[in-house]
Design a protein around this motif. Structure first.
Motif, short mmCIF file in Angstrom:
data_model
loop_
_atom_site.label_atom_id
_atom_site.label_comp_id
_atom_site.label_asym_id
_atom_site.label_seq_id
_atom_site.Cartn_x
_atom_site.Cartn_y
_atom_site.Cartn_z
N VAL A 16 0.84 -1.20 0.00
CA VAL A 16 0.00 0.00 0.00
C VAL A 16 0.87 1.25 0.00
CG1 VAL A 16 -1.65 1.33 1.35
CG2 VAL A 16 -1.93 -1.13 1.11
N PHE A 17 0.53 2.18 -0.86
CA PHE A 17 1.28 3.43 -0.93
C PHE A 17 0.32 4.60 -0.69
CE2 PHE A 17 2.63 7.19 -3.22
CZ PHE A 17 3.91 7.36 -2.71
N VAL A 18 0.71 5.47 0.24
CA VAL A 18 -0.11 6.65 0.53
C VAL A 18 0.55 7.86 -0.13
CG1 VAL A 18 -1.10 8.11 2.31
CG2 VAL A 18 -0.89 5.66 2.70
N PHE A 19 -0.20 8.49 -1.01
CA PHE A 19 0.32 9.67 -1.72
C PHE A 19 -0.18 10.92 -0.98
CE2 PHE A 19 -0.16 12.42 -5.79
CZ PHE A 19 1.05 13.03 -5.54
N ASN A 20 0.75 11.62 -0.34
CA ASN A 20 0.39 12.83 0.38
C ASN A 20 0.37 14.01 -0.58
OD1 ASN A 20 0.26 11.41 2.77
ND2 ASN A 20 2.41 11.81 3.26
N PHE A 21 -0.59 14.90 -0.38
CA PHE A 21 -0.71 16.07 -1.26
C PHE A 21 0.53 16.95 -1.13
CE2 PHE A 21 -2.60 20.47 -1.88
CZ PHE A 21 -2.56 20.39 -3.25
N PRO A 22 1.29 17.12 -2.23
CA PRO A 22 2.52 17.92 -2.14
C PRO A 22 2.24 19.41 -2.29
CG PRO A 22 2.33 16.94 -4.32
CD PRO A 22 1.09 16.55 -3.58
N ASP A 23 3.24 20.23 -1.92
CA ASP A 23 3.17 21.67 -2.18
C ASP A 23 3.47 21.87 -3.67
OD1 ASP A 23 3.42 24.35 -2.47
OD2 ASP A 23 5.03 24.61 -1.02
N VAL A 24 2.43 22.04 -4.46
CA VAL A 24 2.62 22.14 -5.91
C VAL A 24 2.90 23.57 -6.36
CG1 VAL A 24 1.34 20.06 -6.52
CG2 VAL A 24 0.10 22.22 -6.23
N GLY A 25 2.91 24.51 -5.41
CA GLY A 25 3.28 25.89 -5.76
C GLY A 25 4.51 26.24 -4.98
N GLU A 26 4.56 27.43 -4.45
CA GLU A 26 5.67 27.79 -3.57
C GLU A 26 5.07 28.24 -2.25
OE1 GLU A 26 8.97 30.23 -5.55
OE2 GLU A 26 7.48 29.97 -7.11
N GLY A 27 5.22 27.41 -1.23
CA GLY A 27 4.70 27.78 0.08
C GLY A 27 3.20 27.67 0.22
N LEU A 28 2.59 26.79 -0.58
CA LEU A 28 1.15 26.58 -0.44
C LEU A 28 0.88 25.75 0.81
CD1 LEU A 28 0.10 25.63 -4.07
CD2 LEU A 28 -0.27 27.79 -2.92
N THR A 29 -0.30 25.91 1.40
CA THR A 29 -0.64 25.11 2.57
C THR A 29 -1.82 24.19 2.30
OG1 THR A 29 -2.05 26.90 3.36
CG2 THR A 29 0.22 26.83 4.21
N GLU A 30 -2.62 24.51 1.29
CA GLU A 30 -3.80 23.68 1.04
C GLU A 30 -4.30 23.85 -0.39
OE1 GLU A 30 -6.44 25.42 3.97
OE2 GLU A 30 -7.34 26.69 2.44
N GLY A 31 -5.23 23.00 -0.77
CA GLY A 31 -5.87 23.09 -2.07
C GLY A 31 -7.27 22.52 -1.98
N THR A 32 -8.10 22.84 -2.96
CA THR A 32 -9.47 22.30 -2.99
C THR A 32 -9.57 21.30 -4.14
OG1 THR A 32 -10.27 24.42 -2.20
CG2 THR A 32 -11.92 22.93 -3.10
N VAL A 33 -10.08 20.13 -3.85
CA VAL A 33 -10.24 19.12 -4.89
C VAL A 33 -11.32 19.61 -5.86
CG1 VAL A 33 -10.84 16.73 -5.42
CG2 VAL A 33 -9.58 17.28 -3.32
N VAL A 34 -10.95 19.88 -7.11
CA VAL A 34 -11.93 20.31 -8.10
C VAL A 34 -12.66 19.08 -8.62
CG1 VAL A 34 -12.28 21.45 -10.32
CG2 VAL A 34 -10.54 22.31 -8.74
N LYS A 35 -11.90 18.10 -9.11
CA LYS A 35 -12.53 16.84 -9.48
C LYS A 35 -11.53 15.69 -9.51
CE LYS A 35 -12.45 17.44 -14.48
NZ LYS A 35 -13.23 17.80 -15.65
N TRP A 36 -12.07 14.51 -9.33
CA TRP A 36 -11.29 13.30 -9.46
C TRP A 36 -11.44 12.76 -10.87
CZ3 TRP A 36 -7.77 11.90 -6.11
CH2 TRP A 36 -7.89 12.30 -4.77
N LEU A 37 -10.36 12.31 -11.46
CA LEU A 37 -10.43 11.72 -12.79
C LEU A 37 -10.41 10.20 -12.68
CD1 LEU A 37 -7.93 14.19 -14.48
CD2 LEU A 37 -10.41 14.33 -14.42
N VAL A 38 -10.32 9.70 -11.45
CA VAL A 38 -10.34 8.26 -11.22
C VAL A 38 -11.30 7.99 -10.06
CG1 VAL A 38 -8.00 7.80 -12.02
CG2 VAL A 38 -8.35 8.46 -9.65
N LYS A 39 -11.70 6.74 -9.91
CA LYS A 39 -12.53 6.39 -8.76
C LYS A 39 -11.94 5.18 -8.05
CE LYS A 39 -15.86 3.83 -11.59
NZ LYS A 39 -15.04 3.77 -12.80
N GLN A 40 -12.48 4.90 -6.88
CA GLN A 40 -12.01 3.78 -6.09
C GLN A 40 -12.07 2.50 -6.93
OE1 GLN A 40 -13.80 3.80 -2.20
NE2 GLN A 40 -13.16 1.69 -1.87
N GLY A 41 -11.04 1.72 -6.88
CA GLY A 41 -11.03 0.46 -7.64
C GLY A 41 -10.40 0.57 -9.01
N ASP A 42 -10.21 1.80 -9.49
CA ASP A 42 -9.60 1.99 -10.81
C ASP A 42 -8.12 1.60 -10.78
OD1 ASP A 42 -11.91 2.94 -11.80
OD2 ASP A 42 -11.23 5.00 -12.16
#
Lengths: 372, 396
Positions: free
Chosen positions: B2-28
Motif C-alpha cells: 500500500v502506498f499513501v500519496f500525500n498532497f505535495p506543495d505544488v506551488g511555492e509555500g502553499l498550505t492547502e488546495g481544494t479538490v476540483v474533481k477526481w479523474l479516477v474512482k475507487q477500484g480503478d
C-alpha cells in the motif's frame, strides 16, 4: 565541428511582416513546415542532425518528467523549457568544448547538450546543491535564478579570456525580461567598450512571467539594443535550429578573432507556464498559444529530417524508448542520492569560510543526528 | 503493497488546495504519472499525476473538499514495475544498522535516515514494520529525509486499524484558533495566579440595576462591572495592559483600554473587542457586549470587531468549573478568567457567613510581569469588585 564560412548571412530572406522589425537583420532558414532555405543553410553532418534531434527529444522528455515530479512533490518549483529547445541547441552547437556558457534558469536543453545529466537538474530543483556540480570540464556556470544577474558574470569571464589571450568565447543566456534590468545594460556596455568575446543570447519568449514583450521595451526589437552599445545585434527565428546555429557561428568566429561581442535575439515562445507556480492561462490568450504550437521547434525539425529521410516512425520509436529509459534511470539515481551533509550549505560560497559562517556551521552541527 | 500519496506543495509555500474533481474512482487501475485529480490552489488549478502504478484503494477527499499539504490524498495498492525491482544496491558502511533492523533497506543505505529510523522503532514499533517493509521493496519514493518524515507522519492515518473513526476537516475558524493558541502557548511563559472575590454587594447592585437596564432592552451581566474594575486596577498596574516587543526589546504600555471578551460561538471561540472601554459606562458596556456577542453568534463579526485588543476576559462561569488555566491572547500581557459564583461559607468579623464568591484567575506573561505585580493587580481588582460603590459612580 570546424568553423563555417559565413557568407550566407549576406543572403538573408526578406523581413517577415509579423515580426515588426527595425534596422537589424532577421534570419530564418527553416520555416514552420520544415522547408529549408538550402542556399543559406550551414553545412551540418547527418550524425550531428541526429544528435540535435535526440537532444531535443531528451529535453522535451526531461522537461515533462520534471513537471510530473514537481506535481508529485518529488522536486520543488522549476521552469519548463518547452518551446525554446532550438534556441539553445542551435547556439550550444556553435561552441567548442573550451568555450564557457552562463545560464539563467530555463536552459535545460543547453545543460543536457553540454553533458549535464538529467539527475543533476532534478537534484537542483529538489533542493540539493550537489545538482550544480557538473561533470569535470563542462564549462558552464550553475543556474542563476535572479533575473539578469548572470549577464555581468559572463562578461567577467569573457574579460578574463581576453586578458589571458585565450581564443575562447563566453555565451550567456537571458530572457526578454532581463533586458529591462540594470545588469543587462552594464554588461552590454562593458562588453562593447572592452570588445570582449561575449555572445549575448536573448531568448525572447514574449512573456516575462505575465509582462508581455510589448510592455518590456518600446524598441521594435531587442536585437537593436546592441547598436547603442556599439556592436552588432541580430534577430533570428528562435524556433529554427539552423538560424540560431548560423547566427551564433558567425558571432563566435567574430569573437575569436577579437572583433568583440554580438547580441542574438532568438524570437521564440514559452509554450508552458513561467514556472510550476504560475498559471499562464490567467494572462495569455489561448489563440496566441495555439498559433505558437504550430511553430514548435521540435515538430519543425522533425518535418525537415523526415523530408531528408533521416527521420521515420521506426527511428522515433527507438529513440523514444531509449530516452524514456535514460530519464527513468536518472529519476532513480536522483532519488537514491540521499541527503547532502550539512556542510554543503556552507562550503561553496567563499574560498575561505568567514568566521560568522564557521560559527553558524558549528551551531547547526549540534542538531545533526549522531551516527552510532 | 500500500502506498499513501500525500498532497505535495505544488506551488511555492502553499498550505492547502481544494479538490476540483477526481479523474479516477475507487477500484480503478492507474499507471504511473497518469493524471488522477485536478486541485485548485491559491495559484492555479493543477493536475496531479500519481507517482505509482496500481489500484486506487481510497480517495481521501471528495470533490469540493479542502486538502492540506502533507495530508494523504490517495491510497494506492501498488503494482511493482520491472524498473522498481531493478534498483541498484548501494554498498553500505552502516553495518550496525543491518543488525538493528535485520536487513538494511535501500533508503538507509543511501544514508541519512539511520537516526530517524531507530527513533521511530522505539516510538511506533507496530506501524514502523510496515514502513520498513515498504522501504525494502524500494516502494517509497523520495530521498532519505522525505521518507523519514512520511513515516513519522504516517501513524496519524493508522487509527482506522483499531476501530471506526470520523474524519472532520478543520474549519477555517478552528485552524485560526489552533494556530493562534499554539503560537501563544509556545512563545509566552505563562503563570496562573488564582484568587476569590466576595461579590455579595455587587450581586445585590446588579440584581437591582438589572431591572432598570431591562427597560432599556439591555441585559446587564457581571461583565461590564468587571471590565470597569479591571480598568480601575490597571491605573496602578499598567503592565497588565501592555505587549512585549521582543525584537526591539521594548515593553509597550498602552494608554488605551480595548477589552476583548471570549464568546462561545457555534463555529468556535471568538474574541470581539470593546474599543476604548474606559470611556464607557457600565450600561454602555453592557449594550456593546450584547451587540458584539450577537454578531459573533450570527457570524457577522468583522475583522475590525476582533482586532486591537489590549486585554482579554474569558468567562466560563455559565458552564461550570472551579478554575481553569486560560491561554493569553497574544500579543497581550494577560488574560482574566471568571468562573461560577458560588454561595460559600466565609469568616467575616469573627462569624461564619454565606457569601457570593467569584473565583478569578489571571494568566500573565512572565517575561513582562512577575508574580508580585500580578498579585497586586488581583488585589486591586478584588477591592473594586468587593466595593461596587466605586463602580456605581459611573452607572447612568
Amino acid at each position: 565541428m570546424p568553423p563555417l564560412k559565413v557568407s550566407y548571412l549576406k543572403n538573408v530572406p526578406p523581413i517577415q511582416k509579423e515580426l515588426k522589425l527595425s534596422s537589424v537583420r532577421f534570419l530564418q532558414i527553416l520555416d514552420e513546415q520544415g522547408n529549408c532555405n538550402e542556399k543559406i543553410k550551414p553545412k551540418i553532418s547527418e550524425s550531428t542532425l541526429r544528435e540535435w534531434y535526440k537532444l531535443m527529444v531528451l529535453t522535451r522528455k526531461t522537461d515533462e518528467k520534471l513537471f510530473v515530479l514537481q506535481r508529485q512533490g518529488r522536486i520543488s518549483t522549476f521552469a519548463q523549457v518547452k518551446g525554446q529547445e532550438a534556441s539553445q541547441i542551435g547556439s550550444v552547437g556553435a561552441l567548442q568544448k573550451e568555450d564557457w556558457i552562463v545560464q539563467a534558469f530555463r536552459e535545460t536543453a543547453a545543460m543536457l547538450m553540454r553533458g549535464v545529466p538529467p539527475k543533476n537538474i532534478m537534484a537542483y530543483y529538489g533542493g540539493d546543491g550537489r545538482g550544480s556540480v557538473y561533470p569535470e570540464g563542462t564549462n558552464m556556470l550553475p543556474i542563476a535564478i535572479p533575473v539578469g544577474s548572470q549577464i555581468p558574470h559572463a562578461v567577467g569571464i569573457a574579460w578574463g579570456m581576453k586578458l589571458k589571450k585565450e581564443k575562447n568565447v563566453c555565451l550567456v543566456y537571458f530572457g526578454d525580461g532581463a533586458t529591462s534590468e540594470g545588469d543587462f545594460h552594464e554588461a552590454m556596455n562593458f562588453a562593447g567598450v572592452f570588445q570582449l568575446p561575449c555572445i549575448f543570447v536573448c531568448q525572447n519568449n514574449q512573456w516575462a512571467i505575465s509582462v508581455p514583450r510589448a510592455r518590456q521595451t518600446a524598441s521594435a526589437s531587442i536585437a537593436q539594443k546592441a547598436v547603442a552599445y556599439g556592436f552588432e545585434g541580430i534577430q533570428v527565428d528562435g524556433n529554427d535550429v539552423f538560424a540560431v546555429y548560423a547566427a551564433t557561428q558567425q558571432a563566435v568566429q567574430k569573437a575569436r578573432v577579437g572583433k568583440g561581442p554580438t547580441l542574438i535575439e532568438c524570437y521564440t515562445y514559452r509554450l508552458a507556464d513561467h514556472t510550476t507556480s504560475d498559471d499562464a492561462k490567467r494572462y495569455r490568450d489561448e489563440k496566441e498559444v495555439a498559433a505558437w504550437i504550430k511553430k514548435d521547434p521540435l515538430v519543425r525539425f522533425k518535418k525537415y529530417l523526415e523530408k531528408k529521410k533521416i527521420w521515420n516512425t521506426k527511428y522515433e520509436e527507438a529513440i523514444q524508448k531509449e530516452i524514456e529509459g535514460i530519464v527513468e534511470r536518472n529519476v532513480q539515481e536522483y532519488e537514491n542520492m540521499g541527503v547532502p551533509p550539512v556542510e554543503y550549505l556552507f562550503n561553496h560560497m567563499y574560498k575561505e569560510m568567514p568566521p560568522a559562517l564557521k560559527e553558524q556551521l558549528a551551531y547547526i552541527k549540534q542538531f545533526e543526528r549522531k551516527k552510532e | 503493497m500500500v502506498f499513501v500519496f500525500n498532497f505535495p506543495d505544488v506551488g511555492e509555500g502553499l498550505t492547502e488546495g481544494t479538490v476540483v474533481k477526481w479523474l479516477v474512482k475507487q477500484g480503478d487501475n492507474v499507471k504511473k504519472d497518469q493524471i488522477i485529480a485536478e486541485i485548485e490552489t491559491a495559484k492555479a488549478v493543477v493536475e496531479i499525476p500519481t507517482p505509482k502504478t496500481g489500484k486506487i484503494i481510497t480517495l481521501h477527499y471528495k470533490a469540493g473538499e479542502i486538502v492540506k499539504v502533507g495530508q494523504p490524498l490517495v491510497t494506492i495498492e501498488e503494482q511493482e514495475s520491472a524498473l522498481q525491482k531493478k534498483i541498484p544496491e548501494i554498498k553500505t558502511e552502516e553495518k550496525k544498522v543491518e543488525k538493528a533492523t535485520g536487513k538494511a533497506s535501500m533508503a538507509e543505505k543511501a544514508g541519512g535516515v539511520v537516526g530517524f529510523l531507530e527513533e521511530e522503532q522505539k516510538v511506533i514499533a507496530p506501524k514502523q514494520k510496515i514502513h520498513i517493509e515498504r522501504r525494502e521493496q524500494g516502494m517509497l519514493f523520495g530521498k532519505g529525509k522525505e521518507i523519514a518524515k512520511q513515516s513519522i507522519d504516517a501513524p496519524k492515518i493508522g487509527f482506522e486499524s483499531y476501530g471506526k473513526v470520523l474524519q472532520i476537516p478543520l474549519s477555517s475558524v478552528r485552524t485560526a484558533i489552533a494556530q493562534h493558541l499554539s503560537q501563544s502557548w509556545q512563545t509566552i511563559p505563562h503563570v496562573m495566579h488564582y484568587d476569590e472575590a466576595d461579590v455579595t454587594e455587587l450581586w445585590n447592585v446588579r440584581e437591582k440595576e438589572k431591572k432598570v437596564a431591562e427597560k432599556k432592552n439591555i441585559k446587564l451581566t457581571f461583565l461590564p462591572f468587571i471590565i470597569r474594575a479591571c480598568i480601575a486596577a490597571f491605573k496602578d498596574n499598567p503592565y497588565l495592559n501592555s505587549s512585549l516587543d521582543e525584537t526591539n526589546r521594548i515593553i509597550v504600555v498602552k494608554n488605551y483600554y480595548n477589552i476583548g471578551f471570549a464568546v462561545d460561538a457555534p463555529q468556535g471561540l471568538l474574541v470581539p473587542v470593546i474599543k476604548k472601554a474606559d470611556d464607557k459606562s457600565v450600561l454602555e458596556l453592557a449594550a456593546e457586549i450584547q451587540t458584539l456577542a450577537e454578531k459573533a453568534r450570527d457570524k457577522k463579526l468583522s475583522p475590525e470587531d476582533m482586532s486591537g485588543g489590549t486585554f482579554t476576559i474569558t468567562n466560563i462561569g455559565s458552564v461550570g468549573g472551579l478554575a481553569a488555566t486560560p491561554i493569553i491572547n497574544s500579543p497581550e500581557a494577560a488574560i482574566l478568567g471568571l468562573y461560577r459564583i458560588l454561595d460559600k461559607p466565609v469568616v467575616r468579623n469573627g462569624k461564619i457567613e454565606i457569601r457570593k464568591i467569584l473565583p478569578l484567575t489571571i494568566s500573565f506573561d512572565h517575561r513582562i510581569l512577575d508574580g508580585a505585580q500580578a498579585a497586586k493587580f488581583m488585589n486591586a481588582l478584588k477591592e473594586h469588585l468587593e466595593d461596587p460603590d466605586r463602580l456605581l459612580v459611573d452607572l447612568s
